[in-house]
Write a protein that holds these residues in place. Structure first.
Motif, mmCIF file in Angstrom:
data_model
loop_
_atom_site.group_PDB
_atom_site.id
_atom_site.type_symbol
_atom_site.label_atom_id
_atom_site.label_comp_id
_atom_site.label_asym_id
_atom_site.label_seq_id
_atom_site.Cartn_x
_atom_site.Cartn_y
_atom_site.Cartn_z
ATOM 1 N N LEU A 35 4.024 10.171 -14.256
ATOM 2 C CA LEU A 35 2.968 9.861 -12.930
ATOM 3 C C LEU A 35 3.510 8.211 -12.184
ATOM 4 O O LEU A 35 3.882 7.343 -13.059
ATOM 5 C CB LEU A 35 1.946 9.166 -13.838
ATOM 6 N N PRO A 36 3.450 8.259 -10.773
ATOM 7 C CA PRO A 36 4.067 7.634 -9.821
ATOM 8 C C PRO A 36 3.307 6.597 -10.727
ATOM 9 O O PRO A 36 1.280 5.546 -11.445
ATOM 10 C CB PRO A 36 3.380 7.566 -8.726
ATOM 11 N N PRO A 37 3.414 4.586 -10.387
ATOM 12 C CA PRO A 37 2.490 3.318 -10.945
ATOM 13 C C PRO A 37 1.149 3.227 -10.204
ATOM 14 O O PRO A 37 1.594 3.325 -9.061
ATOM 15 C CB PRO A 37 3.460 2.360 -10.848
ATOM 16 N N LEU A 38 0.358 2.725 -10.307
ATOM 17 C CA LEU A 38 -0.700 2.831 -10.429
ATOM 18 C C LEU A 38 -0.486 2.080 -9.381
ATOM 19 O O LEU A 38 -1.471 2.097 -8.072
ATOM 20 C CB LEU A 38 -2.041 2.455 -11.109
ATOM 21 N N ARG A 39 -0.615 0.517 -8.984
ATOM 22 C CA ARG A 39 -0.402 -0.313 -7.978
ATOM 23 C C ARG A 39 0.182 -0.104 -7.366
ATOM 24 O O ARG A 39 -0.836 -0.200 -5.965
ATOM 25 C CB ARG A 39 -0.516 -1.847 -8.259
ATOM 26 N N GLU A 40 1.250 0.255 -6.820
ATOM 27 C CA GLU A 40 2.341 0.484 -5.556
ATOM 28 C C GLU A 40 1.623 2.028 -5.338
ATOM 29 O O GLU A 40 2.168 1.847 -4.049
ATOM 30 C CB GLU A 40 3.864 0.654 -6.321
ATOM 31 N N SER A 41 1.469 2.813 -5.054
ATOM 32 C CA SER A 41 0.739 3.532 -5.441
ATOM 33 C C SER A 41 -0.683 3.571 -4.081
ATOM 34 O O SER A 41 -0.894 4.207 -3.107
ATOM 35 C CB SER A 41 0.420 4.841 -6.149
ATOM 36 N N VAL A 42 -1.578 2.378 -4.492
ATOM 37 C CA VAL A 42 -3.201 2.579 -3.912
ATOM 38 C C VAL A 42 -2.598 1.721 -2.950
ATOM 39 O O VAL A 42 -3.592 2.107 -2.049
ATOM 40 C CB VAL A 42 -3.717 2.030 -5.279
ATOM 41 N N ALA A 43 -2.265 1.023 -3.361
ATOM 42 C CA ALA A 43 -0.982 0.070 -2.033
ATOM 43 C C ALA A 43 -0.613 0.698 -1.012
ATOM 44 O O ALA A 43 -0.660 0.181 0.094
ATOM 45 C CB ALA A 43 -0.573 -1.593 -2.554
ATOM 46 N N ALA A 101 0.691 -6.176 5.784
ATOM 47 C CA ALA A 101 0.578 -7.566 4.945
ATOM 48 C C ALA A 101 0.464 -6.927 3.219
ATOM 49 O O ALA A 101 1.211 -7.661 2.627
ATOM 50 C CB ALA A 101 -0.789 -8.191 4.783
ATOM 51 N N ILE A 102 0.036 -5.738 3.339
ATOM 52 C CA ILE A 102 -0.205 -5.613 1.953
ATOM 53 C C ILE A 102 0.931 -4.590 1.488
ATOM 54 O O ILE A 102 1.198 -4.354 -0.087
ATOM 55 C CB ILE A 102 -1.514 -4.029 1.908
ATOM 56 N N LEU A 103 1.733 -3.958 2.508
ATOM 57 C CA LEU A 103 3.318 -3.393 1.864
ATOM 58 C C LEU A 103 3.835 -4.106 1.699
ATOM 59 O O LEU A 103 4.997 -4.109 0.396
ATOM 60 C CB LEU A 103 3.608 -2.611 2.848
ATOM 61 N N VAL A 104 3.662 -5.495 1.919
ATOM 62 C CA VAL A 104 4.436 -7.043 1.928
ATOM 63 C C VAL A 104 4.066 -7.103 0.590
ATOM 64 O O VAL A 104 5.198 -7.422 -0.306
ATOM 65 C CB VAL A 104 4.869 -7.937 3.091
ATOM 66 N N ALA A 105 3.806 -8.046 0.895
ATOM 67 C CA ALA A 105 3.127 -8.513 -0.455
ATOM 68 C C ALA A 105 2.680 -7.486 -1.745
ATOM 69 O O ALA A 105 2.896 -8.442 -3.146
ATOM 70 C CB ALA A 105 1.337 -9.045 -0.469
ATOM 71 N N LEU A 106 2.466 -6.202 -1.667
ATOM 72 C CA LEU A 106 1.766 -5.634 -2.877
ATOM 73 C C LEU A 106 2.691 -3.769 -3.324
ATOM 74 O O LEU A 106 2.754 -3.804 -4.695
ATOM 75 C CB LEU A 106 -0.236 -5.478 -2.853
ATOM 76 N N VAL A 107 3.529 -4.077 -2.342
ATOM 77 C CA VAL A 107 4.558 -2.753 -2.418
ATOM 78 C C VAL A 107 6.106 -3.595 -2.739
ATOM 79 O O VAL A 107 6.352 -3.932 -3.543
ATOM 80 C CB VAL A 107 4.221 -1.751 -1.398
ATOM 81 N N ASN A 108 7.198 -3.542 -1.582
ATOM 82 C CA ASN A 108 7.828 -3.752 -1.474
ATOM 83 C C ASN A 108 7.767 -3.969 -0.080
ATOM 84 O O ASN A 108 7.643 -3.317 0.948
ATOM 85 C CB ASN A 108 8.998 -2.832 -2.145
ATOM 86 N N GLY A 152 6.409 7.469 1.159
ATOM 87 C CA GLY A 152 5.537 7.894 -0.144
ATOM 88 C C GLY A 152 6.360 7.082 -1.733
ATOM 89 O O GLY A 152 6.411 6.338 -2.855
ATOM 90 N N TRP A 153 7.378 7.907 -1.252
ATOM 91 C CA TRP A 153 8.337 8.120 -2.067
ATOM 92 C C TRP A 153 9.012 6.401 -1.773
ATOM 93 O O TRP A 153 9.305 5.889 -3.695
ATOM 94 C CB TRP A 153 9.791 8.558 -1.386
ATOM 95 N N ALA A 154 9.570 5.383 -1.002
ATOM 96 C CA ALA A 154 9.714 3.885 -1.038
ATOM 97 C C ALA A 154 8.627 3.759 -1.765
ATOM 98 O O ALA A 154 9.672 2.165 -2.574
ATOM 99 C CB ALA A 154 10.314 3.760 0.146
ATOM 100 N N ALA A 155 7.719 3.578 -1.767
ATOM 101 C CA ALA A 155 6.109 2.508 -2.305
ATOM 102 C C ALA A 155 6.997 2.511 -4.270
ATOM 103 O O ALA A 155 5.922 1.690 -4.805
ATOM 104 C CB ALA A 155 5.631 3.319 -1.412
ATOM 105 N N VAL A 156 7.335 4.055 -4.475
ATOM 106 C CA VAL A 156 6.963 3.657 -5.723
ATOM 107 C C VAL A 156 8.408 3.860 -6.622
ATOM 108 O O VAL A 156 8.767 3.832 -7.742
ATOM 109 C CB VAL A 156 6.590 5.306 -6.427
#
Length: 306
Positions: A35-43, A101-108, A152-156
């Motif tokens: 399963l993909p990581p929860l925080r990165e997936s939701v954010a 802001a969300i993607l930089v702070a909480l994802v990558n 989506g792939w890059a986020a996780v």
């Protein structure tokens, strides 16, 4: 009369964005073995949704003249005067800034950069330029709309190796090739609208028959491309069987479109194309979690004695 909140929601093109988010979700699940990581997936999903909604609002803003003269879009908030251009611009920019802001702070940062490029590609390159410049607009501009699985792939995974890039871009390729037959079917049905709005869609510039043949050719190409996940080891026989069944139905629609039974048939092709893409990605997802077939056991050699 709709509420002000409903008018702003209309700006985000909820049904279109839902398909975008769905393909991004599939990209996330296919990117990892479990399963993909929860925080990165939701954010990541929130950020991607906000960016897609921002691009949709900018599309409303840039296309407001076209929307006023097309029956399909004459009900939109800017076309009816319910919202002003300044309100729409402020709304679009707020969504875009919040997304980044969300993607930089909480994802990558990579996901934020790819998402920003996709937003600009759709809202500016396609909507403001290509849509009005060439009948191949939907082909060239389709890359921006095909990006969500990559996002989506890059986020996780943050795209840690060649495998990530190869498999994610294969999903992008599927949507890229799917887009022309999907959208040209709609353009055939709405060709009078596009002609009145002076948008050089293929049925307007080259005729309906020419466009029907292009729908068929791209559908055949789509069938070839959808085999690649199996050939590259990304998926198994379950997906391959689903791809053949779904593709066979799409091919039937494309062939039937050459001599349609009625004027509404292009819309049936368009509606099926949406079902097709969702089902195809669902097959990819289910196949991803099916147990791998057992490896062949060691060969048994019978040796003659005496």
């Amino acid at each position: 009369m709709r509420s002000l909140a409903a008018e702003y929601l209309e700006l985000t093109k909820p049904r279109v964005v839902a398909l975008i988010v769905f393909t991004a979700v599939i990209g996330m699940f296919l990117a990892v073995p479990g399963l993909p990581p929860l925080r990165e997936s939701v954010a990541g999903l929130v950020g991607i949704w906000l960016a897609a909604a921002s691009a949709a609002a900018l599309n409303h803003l840039i296309d407001q003249r076209i929307d006023r003269v097309m029956a399909r879009t004459s009900h939109r908030p800017l076309a009816t005067g319910t919202l002003t251009p300044h309100q729409v611009l402020a709304f679009a920019l707020a969504l875009g800034v919040l997304s980044m802001a969300i993607l930089v702070a909480l994802v990558n940062v990579l996901t934020a950069l790819l998402t920003f490029c996709s937003l600009i590609g759709y809202a500016v390159v396609y909507t403001a330029f290509l849509k009005r410049a060439t009948p191949q607009n939907i082909v060239i501009g389709g890359a921006a709309g095909a990006a969500p699985p990559l996002l989506g792939w890059a986020a996780v995974t943050a795209m840690q190796g060649p495998r990530d890039w190869a498999h994610a871009l294969l999903l992008v390729l599927i949507i890229f090739v799917w887009t022309p037959p999907h959208f040209w079917a709609l353009a055939i049905f709405r060709r009078e609208d596009y002609s009145r709005a002076q948008v050089p869609m293929l049925p307007v510039t080259h005729g309906v028959t020419y466009t029907r043949w292009h729908v068929l050719l791209y559908t055949v190409l789509l069938l070839v491309v959808t085999v690649l996940p199996y050939l590259t080891g990304m998926s198994g026989l379950f997906y391959l069987g689903g791809a053949f069944v779904l593709g066979g139905a799409f091919l039937y629609y494309a062939i039937r479109l050459l001599d349609p039974p009625d004027d509404f048939f292009p819309m049936r092709v368009f509606n099926y194309s949406i079902i097709y893409l969702m089902a195809l990605f669902a097959f990819l997802l289910v196949d991803h979690y099916l147990p791998a077939p057992p490896a062949p056991g060691p060969a048994i050699t019978l040796q003659r004695v005496g």
